[in-house]
Design an enzyme around this catalytic site. Structure first.
Site, mmCIF file in Angstrom:
data_model
loop_
_atom_site.group_PDB
_atom_site.id
_atom_site.type_symbol
_atom_site.label_atom_id
_atom_site.label_comp_id
_atom_site.label_asym_id
_atom_site.label_seq_id
_atom_site.Cartn_x
_atom_site.Cartn_y
_atom_site.Cartn_z
ATOM 1 N N LYS A 15 11.016 2.608 -9.669
ATOM 2 C CA LYS A 15 10.917 1.456 -10.398
ATOM 3 C C LYS A 15 9.700 0.828 -10.245
ATOM 4 C CE LYS A 15 11.504 -2.890 -10.281
ATOM 5 N NZ LYS A 15 10.204 -3.320 -11.156
ATOM 6 N N GLU A 27 4.635 -0.375 2.190
ATOM 7 C CA GLU A 27 2.991 -0.311 2.017
ATOM 8 C C GLU A 27 2.950 -1.723 1.324
ATOM 9 O OE1 GLU A 27 1.167 1.729 2.813
ATOM 10 O OE2 GLU A 27 1.966 3.717 3.007
ATOM 11 N N CYS A 58 -5.133 -3.110 -2.529
ATOM 12 C CA CYS A 58 -4.599 -3.423 -1.512
ATOM 13 C C CYS A 58 -5.477 -3.445 -0.182
ATOM 14 C CB CYS A 58 -3.385 -2.785 -1.092
ATOM 15 S SG CYS A 58 -3.432 -1.061 -1.101
ATOM 16 N N GLU A 85 -3.931 -13.008 1.257
ATOM 17 C CA GLU A 85 -4.424 -12.143 0.321
ATOM 18 C C GLU A 85 -4.572 -12.669 -1.026
ATOM 19 O OE1 GLU A 85 -1.600 -9.018 -0.904
ATOM 20 O OE2 GLU A 85 -3.031 -7.689 -0.987
#
Ligand code: NAD
Length: 512
Positions: A193, A268, A302, A403
């Site tokens: 997905k 992750e 990331c 982040e």
């Protein structure tokens, strides 16, 4: 070479989808067929123009169930083949991807808003992933264990069966390949997905794998929203493991859904990686490294080096040099060959970047470069943001802790090695980090002390399918890529065979 895209890219995307999927009617790829969803409409927006270029329907539970059935059947076929035959087909997958590379890169460029030069590299890496894991297919070996009884005891690494993979929007085809290749190498079938915002390239990737000869239904792509289609895949009884790549917030939801079914998951997640420069470093290289660490992919990576930790003796010089370089970086339409920084992928993320920068300024940061949206495309409303350098940032402020996932670096000063380590580790994340120094002893000390799943010395963003990748702390758990990533897709079975002529059957455990 760059390429031409008119308006919102609708026409160009239709041409590419016709070429790669045989139709421009988009949906989910189930058992080799494109199937329209049953749920709400999902709009795909061109990040460079802010305009809708394609609408499709959320897959929903029924389509997920059909995908799960197809996966269960295809997995049996795949696992019954010899390991060598599976490896040969995976090698062909790499070749099929290479043959379609330019069209796939263009599709990714328009829909994800990534510079075409980066898309080409990522597609080439996806082909390499299949070539690498092709080699592993017939080398997944168990062990014979010299236990002290008359038994022969050996281990087998078996597939889970069907695995669900959920991926984000920042590197869709790269992340898709990165997870599909080890999963099928280990003998699993896949329900993938992708992010609802960038589903096109992953769907094409699965189609290419089938064209290369893997069984229909081995890799199914279910396209739609997370809380509907994603949740349906995780909660479907056929799913035996979940691999999630995305934000920590969603990761917590995925882990909890998996735990309720007592199935394992790999997470992750995000990061706020520290890139540390000491005065003894080769500053020319370190400054280029600092830019590449945070401005490539417009910071939507990331492992982005979003915290630049600089020794106070060189702080002023490094800020000036990184800021001056940031002002010169070519920002623009991602399909132009010379562009190195494209748009932010979506409005929500664009707003998040703006909000974090303004909070940073309110908390004392000084804008040394950028600090605002970029005007690109003559009146279009794309999500462009200037490469931004924030100086005088304190590590305990929101801009240094959260982040950002945008082209923004927070530069923080330190006075010695101990303080550098303390600042780097003062983060809830632990995905990556780097140090720039000429002192080999210090390099090793830093590598040992920084909490991060990946650490670079005099380098940044080196990544390869052969090497394990994953996070410490809230950056997640489990590993992707390399041999460790492959083992995540297997479960170990211990087999005991009695070899004695007339063995006594033990009442209870036979432990000697
Ligand atoms: P996200 O968490 O919003 O979405 C990721 C995926 O999860 C999407 O496919 C989404 O549809 C799905 N999802 C959302 N809610 C769900 C639910 N309730 N059930 C099932 N699925 C659900 O992340 P994003 O904004 O797409 O991506 C950005 C994030 O991804 C950043 O935090 C970034 O650091 C992270 N990321 C991590 C890595 C890594 O390897 N560590 C790599 C790339 C990106």
């Amino acid at each position: 070479m760059g390429f031409e895209v008119e308006g919102n890219g609708e026409q160009q995307v239709a041409i590419l989808l016709n070429e790669l999927l045989g139709t421009s009617e988009f949906g989910s790829l189930i058992d080799g067929e494109l199937v329209a969803g049953n749920g709400d409409d999902v709009e795909l927006i061109n990040p460079a123009t802010g305009q809708v270029f394609l609408t499709y329907r959320d897959a929903g539970e029924g389509i997920v169930a059909a995908a799960a059935d197809a996966a269960v059947n295809a997995q049996k076929v795949w696992w019954s083949m010899t390991a060598t035959a599976r490896g040969q087909l995976m090698w062909k997958c790499g070749m099929e991807i290479r043959a379609a590379a330019e069209s796939l890169a263009r599709l990714e460029c328009i829909s994800a808003g990534k510079p075409i030069r980066d898309c080409r590299v990522e597609v080439a890496k996806v082909a390499d992933m299949f070539a690498y894991y092709a080699g592993w297919c017939d080398k997944i070996m168990g062990q014979v264990i010299p236990i002290p009884t008359s038994h022969l005891n050996y281990t087998r690494h078996e597939p889970y069966g069907v695995v669900t993979q959920i991926t984000p929007w920042n590197a869709p085809v790269f992340t898709g390949g990165w997870q599909i290749a080890p999963a099928i190498c280990a003998g699993n079938a896949v329900l993938l997905k992708p992010s609802e915002l960038t589903p096109l390239s992953s769907t094409v990737l699965a189609k290419l794998l089938e064209q290369a000869g893997i069984p229909r239904g081995l890799v199914n792509v279910i396209n739609g929203l997370g809380h509907t289609t994603g949740t349906a895949a995780i909660t479907h009884p056929a799913t035996k493991k979940v691999v999630f790549v995305g934000s920590p917030q969603t990761g917590a939801v995925i882990a909890s859904l998996s735990a309720q079914r007592v199935i394992p998951c790999v997470l992750e997640l995000g990061g706020k990686s520290a890139n540390i420069i000491f005065p003894d470093a080769d500053l020319d290289r370190a400054v280029v490294g600092a830019q590449a660490a945070v401005f490539s992919a417009a910071g939507q990576s990331c492992v982005s080096g979003a915290r630049l930790l600089v020794h106070r003796d060189i702080y002023k010089e490094v800020v000036e040099r990184v800021a001056s370089a940031a002002r010169k970086l070519p920002v623009g339409l991602p399909w132009n060959e010379s562009v190195m920084v494209g748009p932010i992928n979506n409005q929500k993320q664009f707003n998040h970047v703006r909000s974090l920068v303004s909070d940073g300024i309110a908390e004392g940061a000084v804008v040394a470069a950028g600090g605002k949206p970029a005007e690109i495309g003559g009146g279009e409303h794309g999500y462009f943001y200037l490469p931004t350098v924030l100086a005088n940032v304190k590590n305990n402020t929101r801009v240094a802790q959260e982040e950002i996932f945008g082209p923004v670096v927070s530069v923080i000063s330190f006075s010695d090695e101990e303080e550098a380590v303390a600042l780097a580790n003062d983060s809830r994340f632990g995905l990556a980090g780097a140090v720039w120094t000429a002192d080999v002893g210090r390099a090793h000390r830093m590598a040992a002390q920084i909490n991060a799943g990946t650490f670079w010395v005099n380098s940044y963003k080196a990544i390869n399918v052969m090497s394990p990748f994953g996070g410490f702390g809230e950056s997640g758990y489990g590993r992707s890529s390399g041999y460790q990533g492959l083992l995540e897709y297997t479960q170990t079975k211990s087999v005991w065979i009695e070899t004695a002529k007339n063995p006594a059957i033990q009442f209870g455990y036979s432990i000697q």
